[in-house]
Design a protein around this motif. Sequence first.
Motif, PDB file in Angstrom:
ATOM      1  N   ASP A 230      67.729  22.916  -1.843  1.00 58.89           N
ATOM      2  CA  ASP A 230      68.608  22.022  -2.614  1.00 58.89           C
ATOM      3  C   ASP A 230      69.347  21.215  -1.202  1.00 58.89           C
ATOM      4  OD1 ASP A 230      68.067  22.921  -4.955  1.00 58.89           O
ATOM      5  OD2 ASP A 230      69.656  24.162  -5.140  1.00 58.89           O
ATOM      6  N   HIS A 231      69.399  21.701  -0.103  1.00 54.68           N
ATOM      7  CA  HIS A 231      70.077  20.826   0.863  1.00 54.68           C
ATOM      8  C   HIS A 231      69.364  20.643   2.002  1.00 54.68           C
ATOM      9  CE1 HIS A 231      73.128  23.257  -1.083  1.00 54.68           C
ATOM     10  NE2 HIS A 231      72.673  24.490  -0.837  1.00 54.68           N
ATOM     11  N   CYS A 232      68.030  20.913   2.076  1.00 54.27           N
ATOM     12  CA  CYS A 232      67.210  20.647   3.268  1.00 54.27           C
ATOM     13  C   CYS A 232      65.744  20.007   2.527  1.00 54.27           C
ATOM     14  CB  CYS A 232      66.998  21.866   3.990  1.00 54.27           C
ATOM     15  SG  CYS A 232      68.290  22.722   4.707  1.00 54.27           S
ATOM     16  N   ASP A 233      65.238  19.108   3.668  1.00 57.17           N
ATOM     17  CA  ASP A 233      63.857  18.529   3.079  1.00 57.17           C
ATOM     18  C   ASP A 233      63.043  19.687   3.587  1.00 57.17           C
ATOM     19  OD1 ASP A 233      61.857  16.972   2.858  1.00 57.17           O
ATOM     20  OD2 ASP A 233      62.128  15.915   4.679  1.00 57.17           O
TER      21      ASP A 233
ATOM     22  N   GLN B 271      65.345  26.803   7.190  1.00 60.54           N
ATOM     23  CA  GLN B 271      65.952  25.799   7.934  1.00 60.54           C
ATOM     24  C   GLN B 271      67.380  26.176   7.693  1.00 60.54           C
ATOM     25  OE1 GLN B 271      64.761  23.874  10.117  1.00 60.54           O
ATOM     26  NE2 GLN B 271      62.679  24.297   9.009  1.00 60.54           N
ATOM     27  N   CYS B 272      67.876  26.430   6.584  1.00 57.23           N
ATOM     28  CA  CYS B 272      69.429  26.636   6.361  1.00 57.23           C
ATOM     29  C   CYS B 272      69.759  28.093   6.193  1.00 57.23           C
ATOM     30  CB  CYS B 272      70.090  25.640   5.351  1.00 57.23           C
ATOM     31  SG  CYS B 272      69.711  25.968   4.118  1.00 57.23           S
ATOM     32  N   GLY B 273      68.706  28.910   5.845  1.00 56.93           N
ATOM     33  CA  GLY B 273      69.100  30.176   5.497  1.00 56.93           C
ATOM     34  C   GLY B 273      69.541  30.377   4.298  1.00 56.93           C
TER      35      GLY B 273
ATOM     36  N   GLY C  92      74.253  13.226   9.504  1.00 58.68           N
ATOM     37  CA  GLY C  92      75.496  13.162   8.706  1.00 58.68           C
ATOM     38  C   GLY C  92      75.253  12.997   7.067  1.00 58.68           C
ATOM     39  N   PRO C  93      76.372  13.011   6.306  1.00 62.06           N
ATOM     40  CA  PRO C  93      76.078  13.324   4.852  1.00 62.06           C
ATOM     41  C   PRO C  93      75.680  12.065   4.272  1.00 62.06           C
ATOM     42  CG  PRO C  93      78.244  13.107   5.357  1.00 62.06           C
ATOM     43  CD  PRO C  93      77.893  13.060   6.709  1.00 62.06           C
ATOM     44  N   ASP C  94      75.832  10.763   4.911  1.00 56.44           N
ATOM     45  CA  ASP C  94      75.302   9.759   4.300  1.00 56.44           C
ATOM     46  C   ASP C  94      74.279   8.910   4.930  1.00 56.44           C
ATOM     47  OD1 ASP C  94      74.952   7.097   3.132  1.00 56.44           O
ATOM     48  OD2 ASP C  94      76.968   6.388   3.581  1.00 56.44           O
TER      49      ASP C  94
ATOM     50  N   ILE D  85      62.241  17.007   9.863  1.00 56.21           N
ATOM     51  CA  ILE D  85      62.818  17.730   9.002  1.00 56.21           C
ATOM     52  C   ILE D  85      64.098  16.779   8.540  1.00 56.21           C
ATOM     53  CG2 ILE D  85      64.190  19.829   7.841  1.00 56.21           C
ATOM     54  CD1 ILE D  85      61.958  21.295   9.767  1.00 56.21           C
ATOM     55  N   ALA D  86      64.051  16.031   7.431  1.00 59.03           N
ATOM     56  CA  ALA D  86      65.013  14.904   7.468  1.00 59.03           C
ATOM     57  C   ALA D  86      66.069  15.309   6.909  1.00 59.03           C
ATOM     58  CB  ALA D  86      64.287  13.595   6.698  1.00 59.03           C
ATOM     59  N   ARG D  87      66.533  16.288   6.224  1.00 63.10           N
ATOM     60  CA  ARG D  87      67.740  16.789   5.803  1.00 63.10           C
ATOM     61  C   ARG D  87      67.755  18.119   5.927  1.00 63.10           C
ATOM     62  NH1 ARG D  87      69.799  17.684  -0.102  1.00 63.10           N
ATOM     63  NH2 ARG D  87      67.689  18.147  -0.207  1.00 63.10           N
ATOM     64  N   VAL D  88      68.847  18.426   6.350  1.00 67.69           N
ATOM     65  CA  VAL D  88      69.071  20.087   6.653  1.00 67.69           C
ATOM     66  C   VAL D  88      70.563  20.317   6.409  1.00 67.69           C
ATOM     67  CG1 VAL D  88      69.468  21.923   8.195  1.00 67.69           C
ATOM     68  CG2 VAL D  88      67.490  20.398   8.352  1.00 67.69           C
ATOM     69  N   ARG D  89      71.100  21.282   5.574  1.00 68.25           N
ATOM     70  CA  ARG D  89      72.392  21.801   5.218  1.00 68.25           C
ATOM     71  C   ARG D  89      72.976  20.381   4.628  1.00 68.25           C
ATOM     72  NH1 ARG D  89      71.996  24.512   9.895  1.00 68.25           N
ATOM     73  NH2 ARG D  89      72.281  27.017   9.422  1.00 68.25           N
TER      74      ARG D  89
END
Length: 731
Positions: free
Chosen positions: A448-451, A467-469, A646-648, A681-685
């Motif tokens: 849900d949090h990472c790509d 990636q994020c565990g 960043g988040p955005d 990996i375009a999104r992590v956490r």
Amino acid sequence: MSQTHFFPEGTLVAVLTCEPIDRSLDYKAPAGGCEVGAFVEVPLGPRKVLGCVWGAGKGGFDLSKARSVSNVLDVAPMRDEMRLFLEKVADYTLTPRAAMLRLATRAPGLMNPPSMQKVYRRGAGRPTRETEARTRVLGVLEEYGGLSFTLKELADAAGVTPSVIKGLVPQGVIFEEDTPRDLPYGRLDPAQAGKELSGAQDAAARALRGAVAAQAYSTTLLKGVTGSGKTEVYLEAVAECLAQGRQALVLLPEIALTAEFLTRVEERFGAKPAEWHSGVTMTERRRVWKMVGAGGAQMVIGARSALYLPFQNLGLIVVDEEHDQSYKQEDGVLYSARDMAVLRATFCSATVVLASATPSLESWANVEAGKYTRLDLESRFGPAVMPDMHALDLRSEKLPATRFVSDALARAVTKRIGLGEQSLLFLNRRGYAPVTICRACGHQIACDHCDARMVEHRFLKRLVCHQCGETKPMPEACPSCQVEGRLAPVGPGVERLAEEVTERFPDAKVSVLSSDLFGSARALKAAIRDIAEGDTDIVIGTQLVAKGHNFPNLTLVGVIDADLGLQGSDLRAAERTFQLMRQVAGRAGRSEKKGVALLQTYQPEHPVIRAIIAGDEEGFWRAEAAERKMAGVPPYGRMAGIILSGPDLAQVMDIGNALARRAGPLHQVGAQLFGPAPAPIARVRGRHRIRLLIKAEKTAPIQRAVSAWVGQVKLPGSVRLQIDIDPQSFW
Ligand code: ADP
Ligand code: ZN
């Protein structure tokens, strides 16, 4: 650096603290004055913080407002060479100096007064009444001469309760006293004889001893196949270093390797060295830090951060398995411990030994350029020889999608079981299956949090994001279409491989070695020992097993997917596959019995696979070097990676674009800028990641250009910018 080395009371000194302030602060020297390099406690707002006297204060403000250093700590001051080294690393990696000082003081309680513990030794008195327990206590004390014991040690040695010992104190039979808790390490004796070396080993050992005896900086690449005796040889360099009265540091890439190594050092020198890595207790960390500084530790074995310990007289740094990726620190201060070891050595006239069966192209190129010396150990020690290597062409095997061991490989395993020998099946993928797909709608379960897709871990009965565990229970129904019972694993991980192997070899004893399956380093060490002692028929392992373990009865290595590392766009993909395959193959046949390595592949004609099978190392390195030279990439060009997160997404991308528009400072030094582009990996956490990549000539002053360049853009608090000089990973 200031010329002054001592500051009398009241003079201004510049103190670097570990706090996130990017400059030193001025304080007045305390009563008694202080030296440059002294570790001190200084007031900062309402707090007292740790700092180090970095030089003369800058002044330029109302001196009556200056506060005084509160306290000079009772530890060895930082040496000039260390201060220079930390500054150099800071400049090279574009890291604030405070962060470097944090790295150099990573031991707890440095500001506390030296802590004491109670110890017990024989006094003059006789017990008022002799009991069997009391006699045993006195027996132990006599046996060990005048040595002191802690209460627990003495109670255990005598097999009595602590109260027996306590009872003897008031009678004067036993003395109780306070001694510092951080005691020196046992003396290592370099004069003790080592193993008798073979001709090639002896020649290499002499060369290294000579380098160490010269007490001048030099770096040697010690190249030799796994099992050729590199460790035996560099222990001779350690012996020379200790005999010179200097300290030795051995870096290992993997904590699990330290147990075997400690035993070897103890056999060679009669005592254990100090140990520094994430697996040692905080108390022990403090002891190592203090003893390294106080001369009570002659030798340290450790992880990369051991480079920042306060050695007083460092004469030798060994980087074992120098090609290992784990030497690159990937968070916090981004540095390569291999490269920084070389830098550290130049400041203290030390010898560096880079040991590997499969050196990095960087080190190979430094030898070619005449910067490093190279020593080769051509053959394995004794009867052991490198295994025969063969490719198993999976195109002709027609494996069903749920099976991963070809019949040819299975036959080879069966044969080993018959001979009472061990097989290793290597697959560099943790968990059960890398992908879980819904057979009804085609949805793949993602984090849900990472790509990233979530990896099923059946052992844990959960899905895990590598990636994020993040973990979640394996759902019954597809999260997308809600259909139940249609989720299916795709592809193999070691757990799934283990399932197949247990099914095909029901009578074999199977062990799985994967870092996530062991709660502690100790449990992992125990498993490795059990395997080494022969209590396993088939070992299934991730890259954890590729690193230097010695399994004497292992004669077959089967690589499940030799193509795995060749996918992707990493500039070192070929190099890493080559190294990993050779390392893994090197696990086979480490004693009298000759080994075989079988590589399952869909592309046996791929140049890298062919080079591995042919064992034509120099050919491989030359070809790889030529390609990198053409492309202008490391080690023949320089790179720096920038990650914005960043988040955005829009905001992060805007900053990336703003940086790209202002690339002037980079162009001035002839550097090229690529990006911004979404990271692989375009999104992590939950944070979006954008990458920029800088490429330049090897000699370009890239750090200065990069700081000028990023300094032009103001970052909002929610956006993080990370600079990775000489990046090793590109995710
Ligand atoms: P490497 O570090 O190159 O993998 P090691 O130094 O670990 O090789 O040697 C492999 C094995 O061979 C070890 O068990 C080691 O003790 C043994 N060995 C190597 N050289 C000798 C020697 N000269 N005499 C006796 N045993 C040796
Ligand atoms: Zn995740």
